[in-house]
Design a protein around this motif. Sequence first.
Motif, PDB file in Angstrom:
ATOM      1  N   GLY A 278       0.814  -1.209   0.000  1.00  0.00           N
ATOM      2  CA  GLY A 278       0.000   0.000   0.000  1.00  0.00           C
ATOM      3  C   GLY A 278       0.843   1.251   0.000  1.00  0.00           C
ATOM      4  N   ILE A 279       0.325   2.316  -0.626  1.00  0.00           N
ATOM      5  CA  ILE A 279       1.095   3.560  -0.687  1.00  0.00           C
ATOM      6  C   ILE A 279       0.885   4.416   0.555  1.00  0.00           C
ATOM      7  CG2 ILE A 279       0.934   3.534  -3.210  1.00  0.00           C
ATOM      8  CD1 ILE A 279      -0.927   5.988  -2.961  1.00  0.00           C
ATOM      9  N   ARG A 280      -0.208   4.180   1.337  1.00  0.00           N
ATOM     10  CA  ARG A 280      -0.487   4.924   2.568  1.00  0.00           C
ATOM     11  C   ARG A 280      -0.803   6.396   2.242  1.00  0.00           C
ATOM     12  NH1 ARG A 280       4.664   4.982   4.267  1.00  0.00           N
ATOM     13  NH2 ARG A 280       4.403   5.227   6.510  1.00  0.00           N
ATOM     14  N   TRP A 281      -2.005   6.614   1.736  1.00  0.00           N
ATOM     15  CA  TRP A 281      -2.441   7.936   1.302  1.00  0.00           C
ATOM     16  C   TRP A 281      -2.250   8.982   2.392  1.00  0.00           C
ATOM     17  CZ3 TRP A 281      -8.220   9.173  -0.218  1.00  0.00           C
ATOM     18  CH2 TRP A 281      -8.294  10.457  -0.772  1.00  0.00           C
ATOM     19  N   ALA A 282      -2.598   8.635   3.631  1.00  0.00           N
ATOM     20  CA  ALA A 282      -2.500   9.605   4.726  1.00  0.00           C
ATOM     21  C   ALA A 282      -1.068  10.050   4.982  1.00  0.00           C
ATOM     22  CB  ALA A 282      -3.099   9.014   6.005  1.00  0.00           C
ATOM     23  N   MET A 283      -0.106   9.205   4.600  1.00  0.00           N
ATOM     24  CA  MET A 283       1.290   9.523   4.867  1.00  0.00           C
ATOM     25  C   MET A 283       1.962  10.282   3.722  1.00  0.00           C
ATOM     26  SD  MET A 283       1.590   8.380   7.858  1.00  0.00           S
ATOM     27  CE  MET A 283       0.466   7.410   8.875  1.00  0.00           C
ATOM     28  N   ILE A 284       1.463  10.104   2.503  1.00  0.00           N
ATOM     29  CA  ILE A 284       2.183  10.713   1.372  1.00  0.00           C
ATOM     30  C   ILE A 284       1.573  12.035   0.918  1.00  0.00           C
ATOM     31  CG2 ILE A 284       2.928   8.452   0.569  1.00  0.00           C
ATOM     32  CD1 ILE A 284       0.961   8.773  -1.744  1.00  0.00           C
ATOM     33  N   GLU A 285       0.334  12.356   1.367  1.00  0.00           N
ATOM     34  CA  GLU A 285      -0.273  13.632   1.000  1.00  0.00           C
ATOM     35  C   GLU A 285      -0.561  14.435   2.272  1.00  0.00           C
ATOM     36  OE1 GLU A 285      -3.906  15.662  -1.601  1.00  0.00           O
ATOM     37  OE2 GLU A 285      -3.913  13.502  -1.273  1.00  0.00           O
ATOM     38  N   LYS A 286       0.479  14.999   2.837  1.00  0.00           N
ATOM     39  CA  LYS A 286       0.321  15.797   4.054  1.00  0.00           C
ATOM     40  C   LYS A 286      -0.251  17.171   3.744  1.00  0.00           C
ATOM     41  CE  LYS A 286       2.086  12.847   7.044  1.00  0.00           C
ATOM     42  NZ  LYS A 286       1.267  12.265   8.143  1.00  0.00           N
ATOM     43  N   THR A 287       0.003  17.673   2.553  1.00  0.00           N
ATOM     44  CA  THR A 287      -0.536  18.940   2.075  1.00  0.00           C
ATOM     45  C   THR A 287      -1.320  18.655   0.806  1.00  0.00           C
ATOM     46  OG1 THR A 287       1.388  20.111   2.945  1.00  0.00           O
ATOM     47  CG2 THR A 287       0.034  21.284   1.338  1.00  0.00           C
ATOM     48  N   PRO A 288      -2.519  19.199   0.648  1.00  0.00           N
ATOM     49  CA  PRO A 288      -3.331  18.870  -0.529  1.00  0.00           C
ATOM     50  C   PRO A 288      -2.570  19.023  -1.839  1.00  0.00           C
ATOM     51  CG  PRO A 288      -4.649  20.109   1.031  1.00  0.00           C
ATOM     52  CD  PRO A 288      -3.248  20.101   1.578  1.00  0.00           C
ATOM     53  N   TYR A 289      -2.637  17.966  -2.656  1.00  0.00           N
ATOM     54  CA  TYR A 289      -2.072  17.923  -4.004  1.00  0.00           C
ATOM     55  C   TYR A 289      -0.540  17.971  -4.024  1.00  0.00           C
ATOM     56  CZ  TYR A 289      -6.915  19.020  -5.115  1.00  0.00           C
ATOM     57  OH  TYR A 289      -8.300  18.998  -5.174  1.00  0.00           O
ATOM     58  N   HIS A 290       0.090  17.722  -2.890  1.00  0.00           N
ATOM     59  CA  HIS A 290       1.545  17.592  -2.825  1.00  0.00           C
ATOM     60  C   HIS A 290       1.863  16.195  -2.268  1.00  0.00           C
ATOM     61  CE1 HIS A 290       1.112  21.981  -3.006  1.00  0.00           C
ATOM     62  NE2 HIS A 290       2.315  21.983  -3.545  1.00  0.00           N
ATOM     63  N   TYR A 291       2.681  15.451  -2.987  1.00  0.00           N
ATOM     64  CA  TYR A 291       2.867  14.041  -2.676  1.00  0.00           C
ATOM     65  C   TYR A 291       4.348  13.713  -2.444  1.00  0.00           C
ATOM     66  CZ  TYR A 291      -1.585  14.402  -5.096  1.00  0.00           C
ATOM     67  OH  TYR A 291      -2.834  14.802  -5.506  1.00  0.00           O
ATOM     68  N   ASP A 292       4.565  12.854  -1.478  1.00  0.00           N
ATOM     69  CA  ASP A 292       5.904  12.357  -1.187  1.00  0.00           C
ATOM     70  C   ASP A 292       5.886  10.840  -1.377  1.00  0.00           C
ATOM     71  OD1 ASP A 292       8.332  11.552  -0.241  1.00  0.00           O
ATOM     72  OD2 ASP A 292       8.100  12.390   1.771  1.00  0.00           O
ATOM     73  N   PHE A 293       6.401  10.383  -2.514  1.00  0.00           N
ATOM     74  CA  PHE A 293       6.386   8.957  -2.840  1.00  0.00           C
ATOM     75  C   PHE A 293       7.705   8.272  -2.470  1.00  0.00           C
ATOM     76  CE2 PHE A 293       3.096  10.448  -5.888  1.00  0.00           C
ATOM     77  CZ  PHE A 293       2.062   9.609  -5.518  1.00  0.00           C
ATOM     78  N   SER A 294       8.483   8.868  -1.588  1.00  0.00           N
ATOM     79  CA  SER A 294       9.795   8.306  -1.276  1.00  0.00           C
ATOM     80  C   SER A 294       9.694   6.917  -0.650  1.00  0.00           C
ATOM     81  CB  SER A 294      10.583   9.253  -0.363  1.00  0.00           C
ATOM     82  OG  SER A 294       9.864   9.530   0.830  1.00  0.00           O
ATOM     83  N   THR A 295       8.719   6.717   0.221  1.00  0.00           N
ATOM     84  CA  THR A 295       8.566   5.389   0.830  1.00  0.00           C
ATOM     85  C   THR A 295       8.107   4.370  -0.205  1.00  0.00           C
ATOM     86  OG1 THR A 295       8.030   6.370   2.977  1.00  0.00           O
ATOM     87  CG2 THR A 295       7.404   4.091   2.628  1.00  0.00           C
ATOM     88  N   VAL A 296       7.236   4.789  -1.115  1.00  0.00           N
ATOM     89  CA  VAL A 296       6.800   3.891  -2.185  1.00  0.00           C
ATOM     90  C   VAL A 296       8.009   3.487  -3.034  1.00  0.00           C
ATOM     91  CG1 VAL A 296       5.252   3.612  -4.155  1.00  0.00           C
ATOM     92  CG2 VAL A 296       4.530   4.983  -2.185  1.00  0.00           C
ATOM     93  N   LYS A 297       8.905   4.420  -3.291  1.00  0.00           N
ATOM     94  CA  LYS A 297      10.108   4.093  -4.058  1.00  0.00           C
ATOM     95  C   LYS A 297      10.967   3.066  -3.316  1.00  0.00           C
ATOM     96  CE  LYS A 297      14.314   6.053  -6.071  1.00  0.00           C
ATOM     97  NZ  LYS A 297      14.357   4.966  -7.069  1.00  0.00           N
ATOM     98  N   THR A 298      11.070   3.209  -2.001  1.00  0.00           N
ATOM     99  CA  THR A 298      11.824   2.233  -1.208  1.00  0.00           C
ATOM    100  C   THR A 298      11.249   0.831  -1.394  1.00  0.00           C
ATOM    101  OG1 THR A 298      12.438   3.877   0.466  1.00  0.00           O
ATOM    102  CG2 THR A 298      12.464   1.564   1.142  1.00  0.00           C
ATOM    103  N   ILE A 299       9.918   0.725  -1.359  1.00  0.00           N
ATOM    104  CA  ILE A 299       9.265  -0.585  -1.524  1.00  0.00           C
ATOM    105  C   ILE A 299       9.437  -1.086  -2.947  1.00  0.00           C
ATOM    106  CG2 ILE A 299       7.070  -1.811  -1.336  1.00  0.00           C
ATOM    107  CD1 ILE A 299       6.207   0.306   0.732  1.00  0.00           C
ATOM    108  N   LEU A 300       9.267  -0.192  -3.925  1.00  0.00           N
ATOM    109  CA  LEU A 300       9.461  -0.570  -5.325  1.00  0.00           C
ATOM    110  C   LEU A 300      10.863  -1.103  -5.575  1.00  0.00           C
ATOM    111  CD1 LEU A 300       7.816   2.115  -7.665  1.00  0.00           C
ATOM    112  CD2 LEU A 300       7.528  -0.365  -7.770  1.00  0.00           C
ATOM    113  N   ASP A 301      11.847  -0.419  -5.047  1.00  0.00           N
ATOM    114  CA  ASP A 301      13.237  -0.840  -5.258  1.00  0.00           C
ATOM    115  C   ASP A 301      13.486  -2.222  -4.659  1.00  0.00           C
ATOM    116  OD1 ASP A 301      13.717   1.536  -6.557  1.00  0.00           O
ATOM    117  OD2 ASP A 301      14.737   2.486  -4.861  1.00  0.00           O
TER     118      ASP A 301
END
Length: 411
Positions: free
Chosen positions: A62-85
Motif C-alpha cells: 500500500g502507498i499509505r495515502w494519509a502519509m504521502i499527502e500531508k498537504t493537498p495535491y503535494h505528494y511524497d512517494f519516497s517510501t513507495v520508491k523504497t518498496i518498489l526498489d
Amino acid sequence: MAILTPEPNPFQSFWWGGYECTDQLNAFGNRVDFLPLTGHLQLIDEDYAAQKPFNIGTVREGIRWAMIEKTPYHYDFSTVKTILDAGKRHGVQQIWDLCHFGYPDDLTPLHPMFARRFAALCRAFVDFYRSERPDDVLIVTPINEVSFISWLGGEANGTSPYCHGQGWRVKYGLMRAYIEGSYALREADPSIRLLTTEPLISIVPPPNPWPQHRREARDSHNNQFQATDILCGRLCPELGGSPELLDIVGFNYYYDNQWQLHPYQKLGWNDVQMDPRWVPLHKLLRKAYQRYGRPFAITETSHPGVDRPIWWKMIAEECAHVLRKGLPLQGVCIYPLIDRPDWDHLDQWHRSGLWDADLSQPGPARVLHQPSAEALLRAQAEVAAAKPPRRRQSATSMQASLSLAAPIFKP
C-alpha cells in the motif's frame, strides 16, 4: 460455435503475500501506520527473501495515502520508491492499494472534495510509478474494502468519519471516488489492471425464522455486492460506473465471514457437526462468479491462533474444488503474511500470519509458525495438482449461466 478463451493470469504466482498497510484513524482517533509498526518497512529485504521458499512471488502493498499527502495535491512517494526498489531487487510483483482505510487528515468520504482529491492522487501515482517502472504490468486496487470501511466509519463509529446511521452515505462517497479514480488511472495509463477487494460473506436468518427475519437476512447478505455493483454501473448509474471498470474481482474471506442475523451469532467453520446453514467457500465463489463473470482471486484470507494449519487445509480443498470446475481463480493472498497488532489496541497482536512477531527483539523479529508453514506447503501442492475439466464451453452457454445473476438494489 464461439469458444471462450481463458484470459491470461497477470499474477506472477498463484499464492500471494499481503503486508498490512493500513493507515487510518482508529476508534480512539489515533493515526495508525502499520508498515513501520509491523517492521515490514524496515525489514522488507528480509521479508521478501523469506517468502521465496513458499512460492510467493506476488504481494499486496500500500502507498499509505494519509502519509504521502500531508498537504493537498503535494505528494511524497519516497517510501513507495523504497518498496518498489526492494521488489525489483527480489523479483517480487507488487499489487498496489492506493487507499487502504486511511485518508489525509483534512478529508473524509463525506467531504465534497474527497473524490477530486483521490482522482488527483491516482494520476500522481501513475506518473510516479511509470517514471520508475515504464514497462511492467501495473495492478491497482483503488480503494480497499469499501463495504467494510463504510460500515466501520458510517455505522460503527470505529473510524473517520465516526458516524452512526450514515453507512450508505459513506459508501456512496467512497464509490464516487473509486469510480473517478479508476477513470483517472485508465486515462493516465490504459494498460492498468484494476483489482477489487471486497468481503465475501454469508448472512442467514435464525432457526425457525419469521418472514421478516428472512427478508432482513437476505437484504443484508445481498448488500455485500453493492460496492461492486456500483462500480460496474448496475447500481447508482449516476456515479458513472461501467462494466469496463470491473476487471479482476477480489474477495476477502475470513473465519468470521458467515453469521446469523437477529441475534448476531457467528457460524462455526470447523464444528464437529456443521451448521446446515454454513455455505462452503467454493459455493460462495461460484455464485459470485456467476454474478460478474470476471476472473477472480481470494485477495485476503487467514486465521488467528492455533487453527491456522486447519484453515489452510480448508482453503486448499475449496480452491482445488473451484479450479477443478474450471472457474478462473487466479490467486490466493495470505493476509497478513507477517503478524499484525489490533488497530485499536496496539499491544494485542493477532498471531494470524505465516510469521509471528517476536516483540522482545527489534524489528519486531520474525518467527516462522512452523505448523502453518508445513500446512501451507501441503495446501500449495494440493492446489497445484487440481486440474480444470477437459471440456469447452461456448460463449452462448456461458452467457446463459451468467444470466442467473440479477442486479440488486439499495434497500
